[in-house]
Every structure is written in C-alpha cells, then in structure tokens.
Design an enzyme around this catalytic site. Sequence first.
Site, short mmCIF file in Angstrom:
data_model
loop_
_atom_site.label_atom_id
_atom_site.label_comp_id
_atom_site.label_asym_id
_atom_site.label_seq_id
_atom_site.Cartn_x
_atom_site.Cartn_y
_atom_site.Cartn_z
N SER A 46 0.78 -1.25 0.00
CA SER A 46 0.00 0.00 0.00
C SER A 46 0.81 1.28 0.00
CB SER A 46 -0.92 0.01 1.21
OG SER A 46 -1.98 -0.84 0.94
N PHE A 81 -9.43 -12.36 0.63
CA PHE A 81 -8.37 -13.01 1.42
C PHE A 81 -8.86 -13.48 2.78
CE2 PHE A 81 -5.89 -9.99 -1.37
CZ PHE A 81 -5.54 -10.97 -2.28
N ASN A 140 -9.05 -0.78 -0.06
CA ASN A 140 -8.29 -0.79 -1.31
C ASN A 140 -9.12 -0.25 -2.48
OD1 ASN A 140 -5.63 -1.92 -0.68
ND2 ASN A 140 -6.82 -3.64 0.09
N THR A 166 2.38 2.40 5.39
CA THR A 166 2.75 1.01 5.65
C THR A 166 2.29 0.19 4.44
OG1 THR A 166 0.67 0.97 6.86
CG2 THR A 166 2.68 1.02 8.17
N GLY A 167 2.84 -1.01 4.29
CA GLY A 167 2.43 -1.85 3.18
C GLY A 167 2.37 -3.30 3.61
C1 REY Z 1 -4.14 -7.97 1.64
C2 REY Z 1 -4.00 -9.27 2.32
C3 REY Z 1 -3.73 -6.82 2.51
C4 REY Z 1 -2.62 -9.59 2.83
C5 REY Z 1 -3.95 -5.48 1.89
N1 REY Z 1 -2.85 -4.91 1.45
O1 REY Z 1 -5.03 -4.94 1.82
C6 REY Z 1 -2.81 -3.57 1.01
C7 REY Z 1 -1.95 -2.86 2.06
C8 REY Z 1 -2.31 -3.48 -0.38
O2 REY Z 1 -2.55 -2.32 3.02
C9 REY Z 1 -2.51 -10.92 3.51
N2 REY Z 1 -3.46 -11.07 4.56
C10 REY Z 1 -1.09 -11.01 4.08
C11 REY Z 1 -4.43 -11.99 4.51
C12 REY Z 1 -5.35 -12.01 5.71
O3 REY Z 1 -4.55 -12.77 3.60
N3 REY Z 1 -6.28 -13.09 5.67
O4 REY Z 1 -0.90 -10.64 5.24
O5 REY Z 1 -0.22 -11.43 3.32
O6 REY Z 1 -0.73 -2.87 1.91
#
Ligand code: REY
Length: 421
Positions: free
Chosen positions: A103, A161, A202, A340-341
Amino acid sequence: MDRKVLRTVRRATASAAALLTLTAVPAHAATHESDPTSNAAAALPAPDMAGLRTVLRTLTTQGAPGAIARIDDQGTVRTAAAGIDDRATRRAIGDADRFRIGSITKSFSAVVLLQLVDAHKLNLDASVDHYLPGLLPDKRITVRHVLSHRSGLYDYTNSMFASSVSGFEAVRNKVFTYHQLVQLSLRHARTNAPGAAYSYSNTNFVVAGMLIEKLTGHSVGTEYRNRVIKPLKLRDTFYVHPDTKIPGRYAHGYLTPDRAGAQLVDATNQTVSWAQSAGAVISTTHDLNTFFSALLGGRLTSAAQLAQMERWTPVNSTTRYGLGLRRRDLSCGVSVYGHTGAVQGFYTYSFTSKDGRRSLTALANTSNNGTVLNTMAGTLESAFCGKRTKAIQVSPPTGRGSFVTERNVAYEDIAPGIARD
Ligand code: REY
C-alpha cells in the site's frame, strides 16, 4: 540473543504496542488538525542503531526469514539487516534487495492525483461521478473522500483473502480490470455514508487509479514513471503489472499460512492485479526513503497540495490518515509521515520526519503475522526516538485494560478488514 537485550526489546515492543492502543477514536468527517511543531530532523535524537539491529533480529525469531532497515538522515546512511532473502539458497538479505511495497503504492497514486490538482485538471471536492460517470452508485462520493478512505466503499480484499493462502493462490496469476475490482466491492453494502467515517479500503485507490488513467490518458505505470520515478531517479522502483516477476536482485516474500505451524508459502511471483494502483509497486529501502523525503520536503507537489495531503482524519490514538499519507505519533512525541504496506510475503514501514530530512524504511519478508508487524513499529522508535529505555505507562481513559492485543492494533493500522484473523 542475550537474555537482557531480548527483555529490553520485549519491553520496548510492548510499550510501543501499548501506545498503539485502540481508543476507538471516532472517525467522523476529517478533523483537519494541525501538526505538532518542531519535528525537524535536526531536532531529533540520534538513531539507536543497536536498538534497530535488535528489533530486526527479533523479527527473525518471530517468523520473518529476514528483515532490513535503512535510515537516510541528511546525507548520512545507516543500514541494518538480519536473516535471509531466500529460503532455498539461504542468501543473506541486504539493502539492495527489491521487494513489493504494497500500500505504499497509495502514496504514489495520491502524488500523481495531487499533481493533477496542481495542474487544475482535478478538483478534490468534486464528485468522482464528474470524472467517471456512472462508476459509483452514490454521486456524493468526492475525490477527497476516496483519497482519505472516507468514501464508505467496501474493501473487496476482505472477502478475497478471508482465507489467506487459498485466497492468494486463487488470484496470484489473475489479471483484473479496475472495473472488475470496483464491481467486487459494490456487491457489498457500503461501510458508511460518504465523508462520515474513516474505513480503510483498497477500493478507494482502485478508483484513484481509474481517475489517473481517465485524466491523463495513460496507464498508472506511465504516470508513476513520468511524475515520480524519473524525476527522483528511483532506479530500483518499478510498476510491472501484470508481469509476475520482480526484476533484478530481490527478496523472496513468504506468506504465513493461517494454520499455526504450517510451512511458509513463497508468494514472491504474482501479478498483484488485485491491488494495482492500491498496492503493486516494487521498490527498495533507498528509493522509498528518497520518495518520502522528496514528498515531505515539498519536491513532488506544491506546498498547497502537500497541505491537502496533511489534512488528518483520526484512525486510532497514534495514527492519522491524510490523502494517501499516514501520520504516526511516536512514544517520544515525534510524528512521522509515510505509509505502511502489506502484500503477501512482504511487510514494509516507510516514514519520514516533518521536513523529510530523516527517513526510515524497514522490510520484513513475511506477512500475515501480526507479531512481526507490531515488532516492526519498533524500527520507527529506534530511528526517530533514539535510545529510550524507560517503558512508558499508558493509562486508559476508561480505566479498562489498555493493552489491546498488538495483533488487532496493527491490522487495523494496515487494513481493518484483516482484523478478523
Ligand atoms: C491484503 C491481504 C492486505 C494480505 C492489503 N494490502 O489490503 C494492502 C496494504 C495493499 O494495506 C494478507 N493477509 C497477508 C491476509 C489475511 O490474507 N487473511 O498478510 O499477506 O498494503
């Protein structure tokens, strides 16, 4: 690791976490508070490099194969690293490694749009419908609502997710259009009326990408290159969507499965099409420090548009959101500015001082691990607060327990929808 050092880190991490207490700040319409004064780099204490190294080593004991941090401070560079960037070859992770910034891409998208405001091609308070007729069901949603996460558009990644590994595998090679992503969001009820509350989504920055393409007639990749990457000479920053590979030297990213004890999943190669203008940029610690230094230093937008980015909506007791920009208030009273990302396999923190002259970027090459994410907040404390050994007591205003779990706080900070984990 030395027991005493570990205890100090644990205490520091716990106090940082306590300071992140979710006191449920009501996220009404933007409050537009002004910033604390005197956060210039020259007035900051020297970074605590021993503390920073200890935080990175701790990350590798908490499930991250590797971790790196880099501080750029008025021409002085300090780097630290622990662990590996590839579990197959066991190569040491290093500052030259490229990685997926998730992000933090949102700050790139916001900069492009604010440059378009500077060029009188976009009005922040105009309806999104004015530029993208018929896209959204509510004409009251403005460009400003979108860039400050106050549109109420549901975050489609919450359902995508819900199961971290199978959700990821289902989309890792997919190519979505922006319209498809917006449609995924619109299947769900909106979270709030336009402008009424902060709700990280998002979807907002997918709409931002559509605005960029509509107003410029170019892809977001072209606009990032022309407006940010080339002017700042960011040689390690790329937008390769829908290509799945990270060019050159890179850290592998390892997704932590939801099931405790399951093997890490190498998530490095993916289209990141589920995020695009909300999260698909690739970069390095050096380039991200250069980017936020330039942004806060006033070299990417006019002063007037930077001031728009810094009109803050409260998120929780220590975090505020502007336009594609976060402010974190640290335990020493210093505020830092960045983003943060979180993208599968990679957690990144990138923040700079008020004047942009001291910047820190930290990466851990795992994700879906709340402990790692929270420990990473300690890199900000080391970089901007210097040596502070005394634990800070937080007294909850309600008298109820103040130590909200680190996991909840950090997830809320990155993307509230993930909090259900
Ligand atoms: C997406 C899921 C997180 C990540 C997201 N990222 O919205 C945006 C950001 C681009 O804020 C995933 N988490 C992980 C899950 C939770 O799958 N069930 O932590 O890899 O940067």
